[in-house]
Design a protein around this motif. Structure first.
Motif, short mmCIF file in Angstrom:
data_model
loop_
_atom_site.label_atom_id
_atom_site.label_comp_id
_atom_site.label_asym_id
_atom_site.label_seq_id
_atom_site.Cartn_x
_atom_site.Cartn_y
_atom_site.Cartn_z
N ALA A 89 2.54 1.21 1.54
CA ALA A 89 2.82 1.45 0.12
C ALA A 89 1.57 1.32 -0.75
CB ALA A 89 3.89 0.49 -0.37
N MET A 90 0.56 0.61 -0.24
CA MET A 90 -0.65 0.39 -1.04
C MET A 90 -1.73 1.43 -0.78
SD MET A 90 -0.39 -1.87 -3.18
CE MET A 90 -2.12 -1.89 -3.64
N GLU A 147 1.18 11.84 2.46
CA GLU A 147 0.37 11.65 3.66
C GLU A 147 0.03 10.18 3.83
OE1 GLU A 147 -2.93 14.23 2.95
OE2 GLU A 147 -1.90 15.95 3.81
N HIS A 148 0.05 9.72 5.06
CA HIS A 148 -0.30 8.33 5.36
C HIS A 148 -1.25 8.32 6.54
CE1 HIS A 148 2.90 6.92 2.74
NE2 HIS A 148 3.64 7.87 3.25
N LEU A 189 0.90 -9.71 -6.40
CA LEU A 189 0.38 -8.82 -7.45
C LEU A 189 0.65 -7.33 -7.16
CD1 LEU A 189 -1.30 -9.32 -10.03
CD2 LEU A 189 -3.35 -9.02 -8.65
N TYR A 190 0.66 -6.96 -5.86
CA TYR A 190 0.70 -5.54 -5.51
C TYR A 190 1.89 -4.78 -6.10
CZ TYR A 190 -3.24 -6.51 -2.46
OH TYR A 190 -4.48 -6.88 -2.01
N PRO A 191 3.12 -5.34 -6.10
CA PRO A 191 4.24 -4.57 -6.67
C PRO A 191 4.10 -4.32 -8.17
CG PRO A 191 5.03 -6.41 -5.32
CD PRO A 191 3.56 -6.61 -5.48
N LEU A 192 3.19 -5.05 -8.82
CA LEU A 192 3.01 -4.86 -10.26
C LEU A 192 2.12 -3.65 -10.57
CD1 LEU A 192 4.11 -7.78 -10.16
CD2 LEU A 192 2.48 -8.40 -11.91
N PHE A 193 1.29 -3.24 -9.61
CA PHE A 193 0.36 -2.13 -9.84
C PHE A 193 1.11 -0.82 -10.08
CE2 PHE A 193 -3.06 -4.32 -7.05
CZ PHE A 193 -3.57 -4.97 -8.16
N LYS A 194 0.46 0.08 -10.75
CA LYS A 194 0.89 1.46 -10.98
C LYS A 194 1.95 1.60 -12.08
CE LYS A 194 -0.28 3.03 -6.36
NZ LYS A 194 0.22 3.54 -5.11
N SER A 195 1.90 2.76 -12.72
CA SER A 195 2.79 3.03 -13.85
C SER A 195 4.20 3.33 -13.37
CB SER A 195 2.29 4.25 -14.62
OG SER A 195 0.99 4.01 -15.08
N LYS A 196 5.16 2.74 -14.06
CA LYS A 196 6.57 3.07 -13.81
C LYS A 196 7.11 3.53 -15.15
CE LYS A 196 5.56 -0.47 -10.86
NZ LYS A 196 4.60 -1.57 -11.11
N TYR A 197 7.66 4.72 -15.19
CA TYR A 197 7.99 5.30 -16.49
C TYR A 197 9.41 4.98 -16.93
CZ TYR A 197 3.40 7.24 -16.23
OH TYR A 197 2.03 7.35 -16.15
N LEU A 198 9.72 3.68 -16.97
CA LEU A 198 11.03 3.19 -17.42
C LEU A 198 10.80 2.01 -18.35
CD1 LEU A 198 12.97 2.82 -14.03
CD2 LEU A 198 13.12 4.70 -15.66
N LEU A 199 11.80 1.73 -19.17
CA LEU A 199 11.72 0.52 -19.99
C LEU A 199 11.88 -0.69 -19.07
CD1 LEU A 199 11.51 -0.76 -22.81
CD2 LEU A 199 14.00 -0.71 -22.89
#
Ligand SMILES: Cc1cc2nc3c(=O)[nH]c(=O)nc-3n(C[C@H](O)[C@H](O)[C@H](O)COP(=O)(O)OP(=O)(O)OC[C@H]3O[C@@H](n4cnc5c(N)ncnc54)[C@H](O)[C@@H]3O)c2cc1C
Length: 185
Positions: free
Chosen positions: A7-8, A34-35, A99-109
């Motif tokens: 996932a990272m 792709e992985h 910390l990793y699950p906090l990274f990246k934009s999630k486009y929800l409130l």
């Protein structure tokens, strides 16, 4: 050998090109992404792949760089992460792994639950706190903490980002339900 959790992986492919024995290749999964895959029989454990992985070497966004510094100071990070039911919640991280699950934009409130109260307590106990969220939630926390927030809480660090608005959790849930029904999975 494993370079990083699937996932990272950003899929940049630097590891594929740096491997001296061509043990790393790219596979396209069912999800269309792709992985990388490592052939353990060819791998000589030289770890060149790890040395060039941008996700392992702190070349991520500003949030990650600042958050890791706060963690080194035994501080606490709050940001947006999905829970096991794909609900976006303000989530605490005290280690790099968390910390990793906090990274990246999630486009929800993002649902703040009762995290403002928790943040206030941590600040009062003298902990460094870094909170990254949408401009409205950052402004909300400042108002919650009171007028003299900068003077009263020098141990509070806030980051907001450019935000044009957020989608709703409910619409996201409906879209998952619709997709599951359509695919029968
Ligand atoms: C809702 C939303 C709207 C955006 N709108 C724009 C835009 O109009 N223009 C533009 O250029 N960029 C926009 N962005 C992108 C934003 O600027 C990037 O998230 C940022 O540049 C990434 O920086 P980073 O790599 O340091 O953060 P990362 O390391 O990727 O960390 C992302 C941080 O954002 C927090 N976060 C992610 N999603 C949410 C959420 N839904 N609510 C609260 N906090 C969240 C995480 O907790 C984490 O702290 C938007 C992002 C979001 C989440």
């Amino acid at each position: 050998m494993k370079i990083i959790e699937k996932a990272m992986c950003s899929g940049c492919r630097t590891c594929v090109y740096v491997c001296p024995v061509k043990a790393i290749s790219v596979e396209t999964y069912r999800d269309g992404f792709e992985h990388i895959v490592i052939d353990d029989k060819l791998c000589i454990q030289c770890e060149k792949c790890k040395s060039v992985c941008p996700m392992l070497n702190g070349n991520g966004g500003l949030f990650g760089i600042l958050a890791k510094e706060i963690i080194k100071n035994e501080g606490v990070i709050y940001g947006a992460a999905f829970n096991g039911n794909l609900k976006l919640k303000t989530t605490k991280a005290e280690t790099e792994e968390e910390l990793y699950p906090l990274f990246k934009s999630k486009y929800l409130l993002c649902d703040i639950d009762d995290k403002f109260r928790e943040i206030k307590k941590k600040l009062e106990h003298g902990k460094q706190v870094l909170y990254c969220s949408s401009p409205c939630q950052i402004a909300g926390l400042k108002l919650y903490l009171g007028k003299n927030v900068e003077k009263e809480y020098p141990n509070l660090f806030l980051i907001d980002f450019v935000c044009h608005g957020v989608g709703s959790q409910s619409l996201f849930d409906q879209s998952i339900e619709y997709t599951e029904k359509k695919k029968g999975d």
